[in-house]
Design a protein around this motif. Structure first.
Motif, PDB file in Angstrom:
ATOM      1  N   ASP A  90       0.893   2.679 -32.861  1.00  0.00           N
ATOM      2  CA  ASP A  90       0.873   1.749 -34.000  1.00  0.00           C
ATOM      3  C   ASP A  90      -0.511   1.180 -34.282  1.00  0.00           C
ATOM      4  O   ASP A  90      -0.889   0.998 -35.444  1.00  0.00           O
ATOM      5  CB  ASP A  90       1.869   0.605 -33.740  1.00  0.00           C
ATOM      6  N   GLN A  91      -1.286   0.903 -33.263  1.00  0.00           N
ATOM      7  CA  GLN A  91      -2.582   0.262 -33.467  1.00  0.00           C
ATOM      8  C   GLN A  91      -3.696   1.259 -33.774  1.00  0.00           C
ATOM      9  O   GLN A  91      -4.542   1.022 -34.640  1.00  0.00           O
ATOM     10  CB  GLN A  91      -2.949  -0.570 -32.234  1.00  0.00           C
ATOM     11  N   TYR A 119      16.246  21.371 -35.357  1.00  0.00           N
ATOM     12  CA  TYR A 119      16.322  21.155 -33.909  1.00  0.00           C
ATOM     13  C   TYR A 119      15.762  19.770 -33.605  1.00  0.00           C
ATOM     14  O   TYR A 119      14.553  19.561 -33.602  1.00  0.00           O
ATOM     15  CB  TYR A 119      15.541  22.247 -33.185  1.00  0.00           C
ATOM     16  N   PRO A 120      16.619  18.770 -33.329  1.00  0.00           N
ATOM     17  CA  PRO A 120      16.138  17.393 -33.154  1.00  0.00           C
ATOM     18  C   PRO A 120      15.471  17.189 -31.804  1.00  0.00           C
ATOM     19  O   PRO A 120      15.758  17.866 -30.836  1.00  0.00           O
ATOM     20  CB  PRO A 120      17.426  16.571 -33.257  1.00  0.00           C
ATOM     21  N   ARG A 121      14.590  16.196 -31.733  1.00  0.00           N
ATOM     22  CA  ARG A 121      13.917  15.830 -30.484  1.00  0.00           C
ATOM     23  C   ARG A 121      13.978  14.317 -30.267  1.00  0.00           C
ATOM     24  O   ARG A 121      13.116  13.745 -29.627  1.00  0.00           O
ATOM     25  CB  ARG A 121      12.458  16.301 -30.536  1.00  0.00           C
ATOM     26  N   GLU A 122      15.008  13.674 -30.814  1.00  0.00           N
ATOM     27  CA  GLU A 122      15.087  12.215 -30.719  1.00  0.00           C
ATOM     28  C   GLU A 122      15.161  11.722 -29.276  1.00  0.00           C
ATOM     29  O   GLU A 122      14.809  10.592 -28.968  1.00  0.00           O
ATOM     30  CB  GLU A 122      16.313  11.699 -31.490  1.00  0.00           C
ATOM     31  N   ASN A 123      15.632  12.581 -28.366  1.00  0.00           N
ATOM     32  CA  ASN A 123      15.810  12.147 -26.982  1.00  0.00           C
ATOM     33  C   ASN A 123      14.541  12.271 -26.149  1.00  0.00           C
ATOM     34  O   ASN A 123      14.561  11.999 -24.954  1.00  0.00           O
ATOM     35  CB  ASN A 123      16.924  12.961 -26.319  1.00  0.00           C
ATOM     36  N   LEU A 124      13.415  12.664 -26.745  1.00  0.00           N
ATOM     37  CA  LEU A 124      12.171  12.802 -25.980  1.00  0.00           C
ATOM     38  C   LEU A 124      11.478  11.464 -25.732  1.00  0.00           C
ATOM     39  O   LEU A 124      10.742  11.301 -24.774  1.00  0.00           O
ATOM     40  CB  LEU A 124      11.207  13.741 -26.706  1.00  0.00           C
ATOM     41  N   ASP A 140       7.299   4.472 -23.742  1.00  0.00           N
ATOM     42  CA  ASP A 140       6.477   4.807 -24.914  1.00  0.00           C
ATOM     43  C   ASP A 140       6.418   3.639 -25.892  1.00  0.00           C
ATOM     44  O   ASP A 140       5.358   3.334 -26.461  1.00  0.00           O
ATOM     45  CB  ASP A 140       7.044   6.036 -25.622  1.00  0.00           C
ATOM     46  N   ILE A 141       7.558   2.988 -26.095  1.00  0.00           N
ATOM     47  CA  ILE A 141       7.609   1.841 -27.016  1.00  0.00           C
ATOM     48  C   ILE A 141       6.736   0.703 -26.491  1.00  0.00           C
ATOM     49  O   ILE A 141       6.007   0.050 -27.255  1.00  0.00           O
ATOM     50  CB  ILE A 141       9.073   1.382 -27.190  1.00  0.00           C
ATOM     51  N   LYS A 142       6.773   0.481 -25.178  1.00  0.00           N
ATOM     52  CA  LYS A 142       5.954  -0.580 -24.586  1.00  0.00           C
ATOM     53  C   LYS A 142       4.464  -0.290 -24.729  1.00  0.00           C
ATOM     54  O   LYS A 142       3.640  -1.209 -24.743  1.00  0.00           O
ATOM     55  CB  LYS A 142       6.320  -0.756 -23.117  1.00  0.00           C
ATOM     56  N   LYS A 143       4.115   0.999 -24.820  1.00  0.00           N
ATOM     57  CA  LYS A 143       2.711   1.368 -25.017  1.00  0.00           C
ATOM     58  C   LYS A 143       2.301   1.334 -26.492  1.00  0.00           C
ATOM     59  O   LYS A 143       1.176   1.685 -26.828  1.00  0.00           O
ATOM     60  CB  LYS A 143       2.462   2.773 -24.459  1.00  0.00           C
ATOM     61  N   GLY A 144       3.207   0.920 -27.361  1.00  0.00           N
ATOM     62  CA  GLY A 144       2.876   0.791 -28.780  1.00  0.00           C
ATOM     63  C   GLY A 144       3.167   2.028 -29.606  1.00  0.00           C
ATOM     64  O   GLY A 144       2.719   2.127 -30.750  1.00  0.00           O
TER      65      GLY A 144
END
Length: 225
Positions: free
Chosen positions: A39-40, A185-190, A195-199
């Protein structure tokens, strides 16, 4: 009746054995429509799939009047998927491909005989392009405790080109290269909480999978001498 049944089974087995083939391919692939965005800094991280080998067994038949050949194929491969330099999934791919081979320089050849015995140079009688719709079961094994592996069935389509080299009446080698595209072919579970905590935030837009597959097919025809 019993003798007739035995004869039919023998005929079917001889027919199947006469037209079999095996294939090994080098699978190089990339994800499309999935990425993590910081994000940053707006840095982008995409999944990386380790190159691997694929293995196939197939059966061959063709039209009588035109040089169109058909090769139904059972295919297997296994590969590992990483994200942010961290292995996250191990995927087994179990596929059925229906290969359609078109020989543009040998279109009207109605000889049901091996490439080795056909008239003309090897390019005109051996070059082909192929189309290959397919369906695959992709079975995922998570390599991190916070990731769930998904299993699903996905459609695909490939196109490519190759050439037959008749070594003997009974043996043909066919190097080929093609691209296979997997739809949706979804990859939502990766992604993970770490990762969210790292932004990082996850961006998925029509996720799919593209495979580059150079391969070598070996065809055995035991009905030839």
């Amino acid at each position: 009746m019993r003798i007739t049944g035995i004869l039919i089974l023998l005929w079917l087995s001889n027919t199947a054995i006469a037209q079999i083939g095996i294939k090994a391919g080098y699978l190089s692939q990339q994800s499309i429509g999935f990425e993590l965005v910081q994000d940053q800094t707006s840095a982008v991280a995409k999944p990386v799939t380790d190159p691997t080998l694929s293995y196939s067994m197939d059966y061959w038949f063709r039209l009588k009047k035109f040089r169109i050949e058909f090769i139904p194929e059972l295919n297997f491969s296994r590969y590992k998927i990483s994200l942010l330099d961290q292995p996250r999934l191990r995927t087994g791919q179990y596929s059925f491909f229906f290969n359609i081979l078109l020989y543009p320089f040998d279109w009207n050849n109605d000889c049901d005989c091996p490439t080795f015995t056909k008239q003309g140079n090897f390019l005109s009688k051996g070059f082909y392009i192929y189309l290959s719709p397919g369906v695959s079961l992709l079975s995922e094994e998570p390599l991190l405790p916070e990731i769930e592996g998904n299993s699903g069935i996905y459609g695909s389509f490939a196109a490519g080109a190759g050439i037959d080299f008749g070594i003997r009446n009974r043996l043909t080698l066919s190097p080929e290269i093609g691209l296979r595209y997997f739809f949706g072919y979804p990859r939502e579970n990766l992604g993970t909480i770490a990762d969210i905590k790292k932004g990082y935030s996850q961006d998925t837009n029509n996720a799919s999978l593209l495979q580059l597959v150079p391969a070598l097919r070996v065809r055995f025809r035991f009905d030839q001498y």
